[in-house]
Design an enzyme around this catalytic site. Structure first.
Site, PDB file in Angstrom:
ATOM      1  N   SER A 277       0.398   6.058  -2.715  1.00  0.00           N
ATOM      2  CA  SER A 277       1.178   5.435  -3.490  1.00  0.00           C
ATOM      3  C   SER A 277       1.011   6.292  -5.041  1.00  0.00           C
ATOM      4  CB  SER A 277       0.671   4.009  -3.922  1.00  0.00           C
ATOM      5  OG  SER A 277       1.505   3.440  -4.854  1.00  0.00           O
TER       6      SER A 277
ATOM      7  N   GLY B 273       3.772   2.034  -7.181  1.00  0.00           N
ATOM      8  CA  GLY B 273       3.615   0.724  -7.448  1.00  0.00           C
ATOM      9  C   GLY B 273       4.969   0.017  -8.255  1.00  0.00           C
TER      10      GLY B 273
ATOM     11  N   ALA C 180      -3.488   9.127 -16.095  1.00  0.00           N
ATOM     12  CA  ALA C 180      -3.144   7.951 -16.520  1.00  0.00           C
ATOM     13  C   ALA C 180      -1.777   7.532 -16.782  1.00  0.00           C
ATOM     14  CB  ALA C 180      -4.182   7.889 -17.910  1.00  0.00           C
TER      15      ALA C 180
ATOM     16  N   GLY D 120      -0.353   4.664 -15.971  1.00  0.00           N
ATOM     17  CA  GLY D 120      -0.173   3.480 -16.344  1.00  0.00           C
ATOM     18  C   GLY D 120       0.797   2.549 -15.665  1.00  0.00           C
TER      19      GLY D 120
ATOM     20  N   ASN E 182      -2.060  -3.188  -5.324  1.00  0.00           N
ATOM     21  CA  ASN E 182      -2.908  -2.581  -6.031  1.00  0.00           C
ATOM     22  C   ASN E 182      -3.517  -3.463  -6.956  1.00  0.00           C
ATOM     23  OD1 ASN E 182      -3.707  -0.715  -7.852  1.00  0.00           O
ATOM     24  ND2 ASN E 182      -1.801   0.273  -8.334  1.00  0.00           N
TER      25      ASN E 182
ATOM     26  N   CYS F 236      -5.924   0.117  -9.944  1.00  0.00           N
ATOM     27  CA  CYS F 236      -5.428   1.296 -10.758  1.00  0.00           C
ATOM     28  C   CYS F 236      -6.316   0.960 -11.952  1.00  0.00           C
ATOM     29  CB  CYS F 236      -3.931   0.798 -11.201  1.00  0.00           C
ATOM     30  SG  CYS F 236      -3.470   2.227 -12.513  1.00  0.00           S
TER      31      CYS F 236
ATOM     32  N   ILE G 256      -9.671   5.402  -0.654  1.00  0.00           N
ATOM     33  CA  ILE G 256     -10.138   4.933  -2.045  1.00  0.00           C
ATOM     34  C   ILE G 256      -8.885   5.206  -2.915  1.00  0.00           C
ATOM     35  CG2 ILE G 256     -12.238   5.120  -1.941  1.00  0.00           C
ATOM     36  CD1 ILE G 256     -12.289   7.747  -3.497  1.00  0.00           C
ATOM     37  N   ASN G 257      -8.775   4.332  -4.010  1.00  0.00           N
ATOM     38  CA  ASN G 257      -7.986   4.751  -5.164  1.00  0.00           C
ATOM     39  C   ASN G 257      -8.723   5.802  -5.964  1.00  0.00           C
ATOM     40  OD1 ASN G 257      -6.133   4.436  -7.334  1.00  0.00           O
ATOM     41  ND2 ASN G 257      -5.618   2.532  -7.070  1.00  0.00           N
TER      42      ASN G 257
END
Lengths: 256, 302
Positions: B20, B45, B69, B71, B126, B129, B190-191
Site C-alpha cells: 500500500s 490508503g 513521510a 502523511g 492501516n 502509518c 511489516i509497515n
C-alpha cells in the site's frame, strides 16, 4: 509510454567544475519533449532511487538524449565516472514538458538559472518564437552558453559579476529593457518566485519547471508535490505531483 | 504447478501483491506491468475525506532504502470509489483497499462504503502509518487499542479484514494476537520502521516531518524475523513485506510463514518488480519440483 531500459553512453565531458555533460543513446529520445526528464539509476545498490535529471537536448535523428547535471551526491558522483560504451539504466520519459503552443509566434523570455539552464536548451531549439534567452550563473563558468547562441539573443547574469549583468536573471531582464508575452523558466526556487511575481505584475503567462525530492518519478508515491491554487484533478487536495502533473506548471497555478 | 494461495477465503492466482502506498491504485504502474498478472493490487490508503498529507520534502534516500513521510495524502473514499475502483475492476486481479482514519468513526465510514462494493475483495486496515499525528499508528502500538478498533471494524466489514501491523513495537506477536483475538482475518507486516535523516551540510532534517518510515532492502531481515515470529504466534494468514526486491526475497518470506507477499518500495526502483517476482517464484518451483506454492508456506522451522 514510459519504460525502464538500458542506455548506452556515447560521450561524457565536464563542462564546468562539477557540471557534467552526458550523451545517452536510447529509444526514449524518439518522443522526448523539452522540459521532460529521465530517472537515472546508480549501479550501487545502496543508492536505489532513480535520480531525476532534465533533458538538455535531443539529437537530430532522435536517437540520443543529452543530460547536463551537477554532482550533488553519491548517485551523480557515480554518473560522472561513466565512459563511452558504458551502460546505464534509465526511466523515462517523465513529466509533461514545456507547452510550446503557448509561446508560438510571440515574444518569449527563456530563462535558466544554475543547473536550471540545461532544460532550456531543447526548448530554445523547438520553440518557434521571438526568443530572448536569459542565463544566470554563479560565476564565469558559463556552461552551455555557446549552444544557446544559435537559437536567440543570449543575455547573461553572474552572481559575482564576472560576466554579463552582475546579479541574477531578473537583473539581466531589467538591464535589457525587453518585454515578453510569455516566459519559460527553470532554476532555483528564489528565481522562480521572482518570475512568478514579475509575470503577475506584467499580466503575462509564465511556465516554470519545478523540482522536488522524488522517489518513483511516475506519480505513484506522492512524494514530490507542490501546493496548487485549485484542487488538483488527481489528489482532490491542493497538491499536484511534480513528476507527472509537472514539472512544468503555469506560475499562477502553484503556491511557491 | 499451482501458485494459488488462499487468504482468508479469498483465492489469489499467485501470492504477489503490491505494498500500500507504493503503487497508487495501479494506474501509474499499469504502464509498466500487466495488472492481470498480479495476485492482488493493494491500494494507497483511503480515508473518509480527502487528506492533504505532509509538507515537502516527503522522501529521502538512505543506505539501502528510503524514508517517506507522505502523511497518507488521499482523495477521500467518494472519489476513490468513483474513479479508482472502476479502473481496477477492468483487471483480473483481486482488489484490496487500504483504509486509514483519524478516529474509529472515520474508519467505519470508509469500511461501510466499501461494503457496498462487491468488487473489493478485502480491506487492509492501516493502524501503523508512522507519519500522521492522529489515528493510524495510535491504534497500532497498544494491544488493547488494536483489539478495540479491530473488533469494531470487524462488526461493520462485509469483506475479510487484514490488519496491517507496525514494527515499531516491543513485541509484534502481542499485537498480532490481539488482532487475531478481535476477529482479524489476516495480518500484513511489516509497515515502515520509523527513522530519521539529517542533512549535515544544511543542518536540517531531510524530511519536513522530521521522522519518516523506512522501507527498502535494508529492512528485510527485520521483516523476515517478524513474519517468522508472528507465524508462530497466530493461526490467521500473514502477508509478508519489507524490502522485497526479487523472487528470492519473496520466497524467504513464504518460507518464514507468509501466505502472500507484497512488493513495496522496490516498485520505485524497478517498476517491473512485481511480475519479475512472480516469474522468479515459478522458476524456483520448477527448479525444486514444488507442485503447490502452499508447500512453501512456513516450510522452514527448526
Amino acid at each position: 509510454m514510459k519504460e525502464k531500459s538500458m542506455a548506452c553512453v556515447l560521450s561524457q565531458a565536464e563542462l564546468a567544475p562539477g557540471i557534467f555533460d552526458l550523451w545517452l543513446q536510447t529509444g526514449m529520445a524518439a518522443n522526448a519533449k523539452p522540459g521532460q526528464f529521465i530517472g537515472v539509476y546508480p549501479k550501487n545498490a545502496s543508492t536505489l532511487l532513480p535520480r531525476p535529471i532534465s533533458i538538455c537536448e535531443v539529437n537530430e535523428d532522435k536517437t540520443a538524449l543529452r543530460i547536463v547535471y551537477r554532482v550533488a551526491g553519491a548517485g551523480t558522483a557515480e554518473f560522472s565516472g561513466l565512459k563511452e560504451g558504458d551502460r546505464v539504466a534509465i526511466l523515462g520519459t517523465l513529466g509533461n514538458g514545456f507547452p510550446l503552443e503557448a509561446g508560438k509566434g510571440k515574444k518569449c523570455f527563456l530563462m535558466g538559472g544554475g543547473i536550471g539552464v540545461p532544460p532550456i536548451l531543447q526548448l530554445s531549439k523547438e520553440l518557434a518564437a521571438e526568443k530572448s534567452i536569459f542565463l544566470g550563473y554563479r560565476d564565469g563558468a558559463l556552461f552551455l552558453k555557446e549552444d544557446f547562441e544559435k537559437y536567440g539573443n543570449v543575455f547573461v547574469a553572474t552572481e559575482d559579476g564576472s560576466n554579463g549583468t552582475k546579479g541574477n536573471v531578473m537583473d539581466a531582464i531589467a538591464a535589457s529593457g525587453l518585454e515578453a508575452d510569455v516566459i519559460y523558466a527553470c532554476g532555483p526556487m528564489p528565481m522562480l518566485r521572482a518570475i512568478k511575481r514579475y509575470a503577475q505584475e506584467k499580466g503575462i503567462q509564465a511556465y516554470i519547471s519545478l523540482e522536488e525530492h522524488m522517489a518513483c518519478g511516475v506519480g505513484a508515491c506522492l512524494g514530490c508535490v507542490v501546493k496548487t491554487k485549485e484542487v488538483d484533478h488527481h489528489s482532490h487536495v491542493h497538491n499536484a505531483r511534480i513528476c507527472t502533473d509537472g514539472p512544468v506548471f503555469e506560475a499562477k497555478e502553484v503556491e511557491i | 504447478m499451482n501458485t494459488e494461495v488462499n487468504l482468508a477465503g479469498i483465492t489469489l492466482k499467485n501470492p504477489v501483491m503490491t505494498g500500500s502506498g507504493t503503487f497508487g491504485s495501479g494506474m501509474e504502474y499499469g504502464e509498466f506491468v500487466d495488472l492481470n498478472c498480479l495476485g492482488a493490487v493493494v491500494t494507497k490508503g483511503v480515508a473518509n475525506v480527502p487528506w492533504p498529507g505532509n509538507p515537502t520534502p516527503r522522501v529521502a534516500e538512505v543506505y539501502g532504502g528510503m524514508l517517506n513521510a507522505i502523511g497518507l495524502q488521499n482523495p477521500g473514499i467518494d472519489v476513490f470509489m468513483e474513479r479508482d475502483i472502476p479502473f481496477l475492476k477492468q483487471y483480473d486481479t483481486k482488489i484490496i483497499v487500504n483504509v486509514c482514519g483519524k478516529s474509529v468513526e472515520d474508519y467505519l465510514e470508509v469500511v461501510d462504503k466499501l461494503g457496498e462494493e462487491p468488487a473489493v475483495a478485502m480491506l487492509e486496515i492501516n493502524v501503523s502509518c508512522p507519519n500522521v499525528k492522529e489515528g493510524a499508528i495510535a491504534f497500532g502500538q497498544k494491544a488493547d487499542a488494536l483489539y478495540n478498533i479491530t473488533s469494531q471494524i470487524k462488526k461493520h466489514a462485509k469483506q475479510p479484514i487484514i490488519m496491517k501491523l507496525s514494527p515499531n513495537v516491543t513485541d509484534i506477536t502481542e499485537m498480532a494476537r490481539a488482532a487475531e483475538a478481535a476477529g482479524a482475518d489476516a495480518l500484513s507486516l511489516i509497515n515502515t520502521i520509523t527513522g530519521m535523516k539529517i542533512d549535515i551540510h544544511r543542518r536540517k532534517f531531510a524530511l519536513a516531518n522530521k521522522t519518516g518510515g523506512m522501507s527498502g532492502p535494508a529492512i528485510k531481515p527485520i521483516a523476515v524475523r517478524m513474519v517468522y515470529q508472528t507465524a508462530q504466534a497466530v493461526k490467521i494468514p500473514i502477508i509478508g513485506m519489507g524490502g522485497i526486491a526479487d523472487a528470492e526475497d519473496a520466497i524467504e518470506f513464504l518460507l518464514a510463514g507468509a501466505t502472500a507477499v507484497s512488493v513495496g518500495a522496490m516498485n520505485f526502483v524497478n517498476p517491473y518488480a512485481t511480475v519479475e517476482v512472480i516469474k522468479g517464484i515459478e522458476d524456483y518451483m520448477s527448479k525444486y519440483n514444488v507442485e503447490k506454492l502452499t508447500d512453501l508456506i512456513g516450510a522452514v522451522r527448526e
